[in-house]
Design a protein around this motif. Sequence first.
Motif, mmCIF file in Angstrom:
data_model
loop_
_atom_site.group_PDB
_atom_site.id
_atom_site.type_symbol
_atom_site.label_atom_id
_atom_site.label_comp_id
_atom_site.label_asym_id
_atom_site.label_seq_id
_atom_site.Cartn_x
_atom_site.Cartn_y
_atom_site.Cartn_z
ATOM 1 N N ASP A 171 13.088 56.049 48.966
ATOM 2 C CA ASP A 171 13.027 57.351 49.615
ATOM 3 C C ASP A 171 14.280 58.172 49.342
ATOM 4 N N THR A 172 15.270 57.571 48.706
ATOM 5 C CA THR A 172 16.440 58.279 48.205
ATOM 6 C C THR A 172 16.356 58.296 46.685
ATOM 7 N N ARG A 211 3.182 51.188 50.180
ATOM 8 C CA ARG A 211 4.248 50.827 51.108
ATOM 9 C C ARG A 211 4.115 49.378 51.550
ATOM 10 N N ARG A 231 8.797 53.833 43.372
ATOM 11 C CA ARG A 231 8.552 55.184 43.843
ATOM 12 C C ARG A 231 7.265 55.191 44.655
ATOM 13 N N ARG A 232 7.318 55.760 45.848
ATOM 14 C CA ARG A 232 6.159 55.698 46.728
ATOM 15 C C ARG A 232 5.091 56.735 46.397
#
Length: 253
Positions: free
Chosen positions: A144-145, A131, A125-126
Amino acid sequence: MSWPLKALSADRFLGGKLVLHQPLKGYRAGVDPVLLAASVPARPGESLLDLGCGAGAAALCAGRRVPGLRLAGLERQDSYAELARRNALANGLEMAVYQGDLSAMPEALRQAQFDHVIANPPYFRRDASTRAPQPEREGAMGEDTPLEIWVDAAARRCKPGGFVTFIHRAERLPELMGAFAARLGSLELKPLLPRPGRESQLCLLRGRKNGRAAFRLHAGLLLHAPPAHVSDRDDYTSEASRILRGGEPLIFG
């Protein structure tokens, strides 16, 4: 985008039974998709869909292990989708690779269902991690989904009575199990143990569409024999080596 050969490496999987071209820079498959593929209880003549198939590692490992398994993959990055097609052709395996997103699948894929659906979703999870510098690697590793959408897409593409299997980080297990339990039954969990005395970092979770059996927590699979990494030599346990090198199935029970 078409990958030039000088930008790729040829990597041996399953003891050399499968050779995959992968980018020298960007996301590169390791043992995780091999373990995922080995855990699928597939039989000849059945069908398998790999969501986020990348260069095809998991699906093609499953296809090499189970003759006659009908393979398909969905990949949102067109460069990796093209590479998966090339890898399937080079290894003499048939695989239908669709380019698209989980929420915008090609119509042909939306109309199909499979005996087995597998996924190795982005682990991180960002909002709680950094990144990756390469866009291709970030696309494979940075979420990102939402994980719930991955599970929902897998359950929708799975036939009644079929199986959905994911590999994911242990810290994401509460979220993953919640998403599975809302859509699938007969859940089974197989922890993957890196070394003796170490906590599990990865887990395999399987559910069955319309399944009604009680949840099962299986004994973990120990991957490495020594308690610490002491050399560059292969130190897999005999069971892990049979799976990773010999192409044997990873049995949950």
